[in-house]
Design a protein around this motif. Sequence first.
Motif, PDB file in Angstrom:
ATOM      1  N   VAL A  79      35.356 -96.300  54.460  1.00 13.65           N
ATOM      2  CA  VAL A  79      35.284 -95.325  53.548  1.00 13.65           C
ATOM      3  C   VAL A  79      33.855 -96.239  53.143  1.00 13.65           C
ATOM      4  O   VAL A  79      32.939 -94.468  53.196  1.00 13.65           O
ATOM      5  N   GLY A  80      33.697 -96.912  52.836  1.00 13.05           N
ATOM      6  CA  GLY A  80      31.914 -97.534  53.100  1.00 13.05           C
ATOM      7  C   GLY A  80      31.198 -96.524  54.499  1.00 13.05           C
ATOM      8  O   GLY A  80      30.131 -96.390  53.729  1.00 13.05           O
ATOM      9  N   ALA A  81      31.777 -97.178  54.936  1.00 11.80           N
ATOM     10  CA  ALA A  81      31.130 -96.749  56.685  1.00 11.80           C
ATOM     11  C   ALA A  81      30.278 -95.236  56.230  1.00 11.80           C
ATOM     12  O   ALA A  81      29.508 -94.243  56.426  1.00 11.80           O
ATOM     13  N   LEU A  82      32.158 -94.089  55.555  1.00 11.08           N
ATOM     14  CA  LEU A  82      31.991 -92.736  55.519  1.00 11.08           C
ATOM     15  C   LEU A  82      30.439 -92.186  54.638  1.00 11.08           C
ATOM     16  O   LEU A  82      30.238 -91.491  54.765  1.00 11.08           O
ATOM     17  N   ARG A  83      31.295 -92.779  53.431  1.00 12.32           N
ATOM     18  CA  ARG A  83      29.604 -92.860  52.051  1.00 12.32           C
ATOM     19  C   ARG A  83      28.281 -93.073  52.780  1.00 12.32           C
ATOM     20  O   ARG A  83      27.608 -92.213  52.589  1.00 12.32           O
ATOM     21  N   GLU A  84      27.897 -93.877  53.853  1.00 12.80           N
ATOM     22  CA  GLU A  84      26.983 -94.492  53.961  1.00 12.80           C
ATOM     23  C   GLU A  84      25.626 -92.873  54.941  1.00 12.80           C
ATOM     24  O   GLU A  84      24.619 -93.883  54.686  1.00 12.80           O
ATOM     25  N   ALA A  85      27.492 -92.955  55.344  1.00 13.91           N
ATOM     26  CA  ALA A  85      25.830 -91.685  56.283  1.00 13.91           C
ATOM     27  C   ALA A  85      25.402 -90.692  55.807  1.00 13.91           C
ATOM     28  O   ALA A  85      25.586 -90.073  55.505  1.00 13.91           O
ATOM     29  N   GLY A  86      24.191 -90.846  56.564  1.00 10.03           N
ATOM     30  CA  GLY A  86      23.174 -90.174  56.029  1.00 10.03           C
ATOM     31  C   GLY A  86      22.851 -88.856  57.094  1.00 10.03           C
ATOM     32  O   GLY A  86      21.661 -88.514  56.573  1.00 10.03           O
ATOM     33  N   THR A  87      23.532 -89.474  58.596  1.00  9.15           N
ATOM     34  CA  THR A  87      22.707 -88.315  59.153  1.00  9.15           C
ATOM     35  C   THR A  87      24.100 -87.894  60.399  1.00  9.15           C
ATOM     36  O   THR A  87      24.864 -88.537  59.972  1.00  9.15           O
ATOM     37  N   MET A  88      23.788 -86.406  60.765  1.00  9.63           N
ATOM     38  CA  MET A  88      24.940 -85.944  61.372  1.00  9.63           C
ATOM     39  C   MET A  88      25.386 -87.764  62.475  1.00  9.63           C
ATOM     40  O   MET A  88      26.664 -87.041  62.604  1.00  9.63           O
ATOM     41  N   ALA A  89      24.707 -87.857  63.356  1.00  8.58           N
ATOM     42  CA  ALA A  89      24.622 -88.786  64.168  1.00  8.58           C
ATOM     43  C   ALA A  89      25.493 -90.181  63.895  1.00  8.58           C
ATOM     44  O   ALA A  89      26.840 -90.550  63.814  1.00  8.58           O
ATOM     45  N   ALA A  90      25.334 -90.592  62.395  1.00  9.35           N
ATOM     46  CA  ALA A  90      25.753 -91.545  61.954  1.00  9.35           C
ATOM     47  C   ALA A  90      27.337 -91.059  61.043  1.00  9.35           C
ATOM     48  O   ALA A  90      28.349 -92.015  61.147  1.00  9.35           O
ATOM     49  N   ALA A  91      27.483 -89.951  60.999  1.00 12.75           N
ATOM     50  CA  ALA A  91      28.625 -88.959  60.239  1.00 12.75           C
ATOM     51  C   ALA A  91      29.803 -89.114  61.303  1.00 12.75           C
ATOM     52  O   ALA A  91      31.062 -89.456  61.152  1.00 12.75           O
ATOM     53  N   ARG A  92      29.145 -89.073  62.287  1.00  9.95           N
ATOM     54  CA  ARG A  92      30.297 -88.441  63.917  1.00  9.95           C
ATOM     55  C   ARG A  92      30.327 -90.175  63.657  1.00  9.95           C
ATOM     56  O   ARG A  92      31.687 -89.719  64.736  1.00  9.95           O
ATOM     57  N   SER A  93      29.908 -90.752  64.252  1.00 13.76           N
ATOM     58  CA  SER A  93      30.000 -92.038  64.431  1.00 13.76           C
ATOM     59  C   SER A  93      31.649 -92.947  63.538  1.00 13.76           C
ATOM     60  O   SER A  93      32.179 -93.718  64.175  1.00 13.76           O
ATOM     61  N   ALA A  94      31.012 -92.248  62.290  1.00  4.52           N
ATOM     62  CA  ALA A  94      31.958 -93.258  61.153  1.00  4.52           C
ATOM     63  C   ALA A  94      33.333 -92.523  60.970  1.00  4.52           C
ATOM     64  O   ALA A  94      34.414 -93.031  60.791  1.00  4.52           O
ATOM     65  N   ALA A  95      33.059 -91.079  61.133  1.00  7.39           N
ATOM     66  CA  ALA A  95      34.480 -90.345  61.523  1.00  7.39           C
ATOM     67  C   ALA A  95      34.928 -91.130  62.258  1.00  7.39           C
ATOM     68  O   ALA A  95      36.923 -90.616  62.656  1.00  7.39           O
ATOM     69  N   SER A  96      34.530 -91.500  64.013  1.00 10.53           N
ATOM     70  CA  SER A  96      35.900 -91.602  64.819  1.00 10.53           C
ATOM     71  C   SER A  96      36.377 -93.324  64.879  1.00 10.53           C
ATOM     72  O   SER A  96      36.969 -93.454  65.551  1.00 10.53           O
ATOM     73  N   MET A  97      36.131 -93.295  64.340  1.00 13.40           N
ATOM     74  CA  MET A  97      37.182 -94.862  63.166  1.00 13.40           C
ATOM     75  C   MET A  97      38.788 -94.233  62.150  1.00 13.40           C
ATOM     76  O   MET A  97      39.336 -94.918  62.072  1.00 13.40           O
ATOM     77  N   VAL A  98      38.181 -92.857  62.197  1.00 16.35           N
ATOM     78  CA  VAL A  98      39.795 -92.019  60.830  1.00 16.35           C
ATOM     79  C   VAL A  98      40.862 -91.736  62.294  1.00 16.35           C
ATOM     80  O   VAL A  98      40.442 -90.542  63.101  1.00 16.35           O
ATOM     81  N   LEU A  99      41.835 -93.098  62.344  1.00 13.14           N
ATOM     82  CA  LEU A  99      42.040 -92.374  63.664  1.00 13.14           C
ATOM     83  C   LEU A  99      44.217 -92.261  63.092  1.00 13.14           C
ATOM     84  O   LEU A  99      44.331 -91.435  63.718  1.00 13.14           O
ATOM     85  N   SER A 100      44.635 -93.011  62.043  1.00 17.83           N
ATOM     86  CA  SER A 100      45.762 -92.616  61.882  1.00 17.83           C
ATOM     87  C   SER A 100      46.587 -92.555  60.907  1.00 17.83           C
ATOM     88  O   SER A 100      45.929 -91.724  60.010  1.00 17.83           O
ATOM     89  N   ARG A 101      47.183 -91.757  60.540  1.00 17.94           N
ATOM     90  CA  ARG A 101      47.548 -90.617  58.828  1.00 17.94           C
ATOM     91  C   ARG A 101      47.458 -91.741  58.084  1.00 17.94           C
ATOM     92  O   ARG A 101      46.752 -91.015  57.265  1.00 17.94           O
ATOM     93  N   ASP A 102      47.735 -92.496  57.813  1.00 21.01           N
ATOM     94  CA  ASP A 102      46.619 -93.864  56.854  1.00 21.01           C
ATOM     95  C   ASP A 102      45.643 -93.616  56.735  1.00 21.01           C
ATOM     96  O   ASP A 102      45.100 -93.231  55.170  1.00 21.01           O
ATOM     97  N   ASP A 103      44.414 -93.624  57.907  1.00 18.19           N
ATOM     98  CA  ASP A 103      43.602 -93.436  57.219  1.00 18.19           C
ATOM     99  C   ASP A 103      42.762 -92.004  57.064  1.00 18.19           C
ATOM    100  O   ASP A 103      42.282 -92.068  55.916  1.00 18.19           O
ATOM    101  N   TRP A 104      43.943 -90.763  57.248  1.00 22.98           N
ATOM    102  CA  TRP A 104      43.845 -89.680  57.031  1.00 22.98           C
ATOM    103  C   TRP A 104      44.204 -89.938  55.275  1.00 22.98           C
ATOM    104  O   TRP A 104      43.297 -88.781  54.394  1.00 22.98           O
ATOM    105  N   ARG A 105      44.961 -90.376  55.234  1.00 18.28           N
ATOM    106  CA  ARG A 105      44.976 -90.053  53.247  1.00 18.28           C
ATOM    107  C   ARG A 105      43.786 -91.480  52.640  1.00 18.28           C
ATOM    108  O   ARG A 105      44.066 -90.381  51.510  1.00 18.28           O
ATOM    109  N   THR A 106      43.869 -92.354  53.534  1.00 16.18           N
ATOM    110  CA  THR A 106      42.534 -92.507  52.697  1.00 16.18           C
ATOM    111  C   THR A 106      41.389 -92.276  52.100  1.00 16.18           C
ATOM    112  O   THR A 106      41.211 -92.244  51.610  1.00 16.18           O
TER     113      THR A 106
END
Length: 279
Positions: free
Chosen positions: A126-153
Amino acid sequence: MHYSHTVQQALGFLLGLTDEDTAVRIRERIALPAPEPDGPEAVQRRLNRVWSWRNVPSSVVLWILEQDDPELNAVVWRHLATDAGLRRAIARGIPFGPDRAQPVRVHRVPGEEPEVPGSYVRHGLVGALREAGTMAAARSAASMVLSRDDWRTVTEADAERPLPGFTRWALSVRPDCPPALRAQFGSHAKFTHRVRTAGVLDGPAGYATEHGPAVGVLEILAMGHLMFPARIGAAEDALRPLVRDHLGDREEAWAVLAQLAGTFHGTVPELVATAGAIA
């Protein structure tokens, strides 16, 4: 008459929506070759043909991954160079099917998963997703959302305090983003247009009836029973009444369809209705 492989697949799929006697008679009338036998080599050939000249919608890739078939996952891997999230999920054996919890081990993945972003190491998901200030950073952080638990978080974090715009966009164009979370992100016309442009589809029925060109859509649907059997029925149900009403068992209508298919730029329903009207 000579048909390209793409047109053969398209016509074969539509003939599969008729009865067997009609399909055999129409094949003879329009001189359509017998269908290619199914099997692993045929699947690979078909995938290579499709991916070599067209961007396959990302939702179609997800439908394939939902089979949780290691062999299919290994094939799909080769065509996901720009989707770090799905590549990482395949490499880690994350299941995509709704009823599977056990890992899907792919032993022939030609490479390693993308590098874990430093923001994730420092701040967590969540911290990485909130810190993303550019599209590249957001895509990088979003690549760590993998499991159903991640999506719930992620869903809970956004409900508590909305995630940044770049992050919402990077997550929303993931084909595996839960529809409820995508709706939570917003329904502005510009937002939904971007999602659609990214290849995120409402479902097989919508893909079959609303997208074009028709021959390309039908070529992908022709692989459905091998690549996404749990999904293909919805597309068939959406198109079967149109085939019955506009083409039926009329040889001339099918002959016109065969002539039009390769150069027609509209949707499948438009193609079928046009062929029927001309005949």
